[in-house]
Design a protein around this motif. Structure first.
Motif, PDB file in Angstrom:
ATOM      1  N   SER A  38      27.883  15.198  -2.424  1.00 46.28           N
ATOM      2  CA  SER A  38      28.150  13.764  -2.258  1.00 46.28           C
ATOM      3  C   SER A  38      27.378  13.200  -1.070  1.00 46.28           C
ATOM      4  N   VAL A  39      27.191  14.009  -0.028  1.00 47.74           N
ATOM      5  CA  VAL A  39      26.380  13.584   1.121  1.00 47.74           C
ATOM      6  C   VAL A  39      24.930  13.398   0.682  1.00 47.74           C
ATOM      7  N   ILE A  40      24.418  14.353  -0.086  1.00 46.84           N
ATOM      8  CA  ILE A  40      23.044  14.249  -0.603  1.00 46.84           C
ATOM      9  C   ILE A  40      22.898  12.992  -1.452  1.00 46.84           C
ATOM     10  N   ASP A  41      23.896  12.728  -2.284  1.00 47.71           N
ATOM     11  CA  ASP A  41      23.835  11.551  -3.148  1.00 47.71           C
ATOM     12  C   ASP A  41      23.795  10.252  -2.344  1.00 47.71           C
ATOM     13  N   LYS A  42      24.523  10.235  -1.221  1.00 47.55           N
ATOM     14  CA  LYS A  42      24.589   9.019  -0.396  1.00 47.55           C
ATOM     15  C   LYS A  42      23.404   8.901   0.567  1.00 47.55           C
ATOM     16  N   ALA A  43      23.065  10.019   1.215  1.00 47.23           N
ATOM     17  CA  ALA A  43      22.096   9.969   2.316  1.00 47.23           C
ATOM     18  C   ALA A  43      20.754  10.622   2.003  1.00 47.23           C
ATOM     19  N   GLY A  44      20.696  11.389   0.921  1.00 48.63           N
ATOM     20  CA  GLY A  44      19.430  11.992   0.520  1.00 48.63           C
ATOM     21  C   GLY A  44      19.148  13.362   1.098  1.00 48.63           C
TER      22      GLY A  44
END
Length: 255
Positions: free
Chosen positions: A69-75
């Protein structure tokens, strides 16, 4: 020092995790805070404008899903900081000869496994970017004999060994792995708990005086000082540091 860095903190509702979160926010980090209980994490997140999530750092699926979810939000994920702790009751304050095997192994399993899971899952994302910093917190009993700490010392010794091994494997991929080793911070609730379990015959003031007497400057380290070092170690200014644990015992432990 951390401008636009994406930082994930485990145990962010605790004293050290919260202090590091505040210091990182002051240095421009984009923060994703987690903890086993949401309320204390959410309080810190609201204060500094960070994201908050309930994540059990011993639950591999929960950690993995949160990181995605962090990757999805922040890349990406730039820094993974593990400040997870467990209650000291039943672990600290009991002589080793009176400690049952389950209580002895509890901190060893909890501390080392949570660090392994959070580090491994973050590293898998960091390898693709060729950069990242993985961090954790240990304590003086990892390197010095101490009475009535049960499996606490072996647990942190295991974390420091894991820091070295992770670094050896991950450094070629551009990932640094470092730790912080503070000692006896009276500001933290856990230190009060240790006092109640180990400080028989001493007042709280006398116990703090004892802690201070073991350091070179005859004072204890503050949360703010620990957090400032954490921010520096997470930053590019510490690019030459990996595979080591920073001694923050103020002379209580000689390296």
């Amino acid at each position: 020092m951390l401008k636009d860095k994406v930082v994930v903190i485990y145990g962010a509702g605790g004293a050290i995790g919260g202090a590091v979160a505040r210091a990182a926010a002051n240095e421009g980090a984009r923060l994703f805070l987690t903890g086993r209980g949401l309320a204390p994490v959410a309080a810190v997140a609201e204060e500094i404008g960070a994201h908050a999530a309930e994540v059990d750092a011993l639950d591999e699926r929960a950690v993995d899903e949160h990181l995605q979810s962090v990757i999805d939000k922040a890349g990406r994920v730039d820094v993974s900081f593990n400040a997870v702790g467990i209650p000291d009751a039943g672990v600290v304050g009991v002589p080793l000869i009176d400690l049952d095997a389950d209580r002895f192994s509890l901190p060893i399993t909890a501390y080392s496994l949570s660090y392994f899971l959070t580090a491994r899952l973050a590293a898998r994302r960091m390898v693709a970017n060729g950069s990242g910093v993985i961090m954790t917190v240990t304590a003086l009993p990892s390197r010095a004999g101490s009475t009535l700490v049960g499996g606490y010392g072996p647990a942190h010794a295991a974390k420091e060994a894991l820091t070295r091994s992770l670094s050896a494997e991950l450094a070629p991929h551009g990932i640094r792995v470092v730790g912080l080793r503070p000692h006896g911070i009276p500001e933290t609730p856990s230190m009060k708990e240790v006092f109640e379990l180990k400080g028989a015959g001493l007042t709280w003031e006398q116990f703090q005086g004892y802690l201070a007497s073991t350091t070179h400057p005859r004072r204890v380290m503050t949360l703010a000082e620990v957090a400032d070092v954490a921010v520096f170690m997470a930053s590019d200014k510490a690019s030459g540091m990996t595979g080591s644990t920073v001694n923050l015992t103020m002379g209580s432990l000689d390296d």
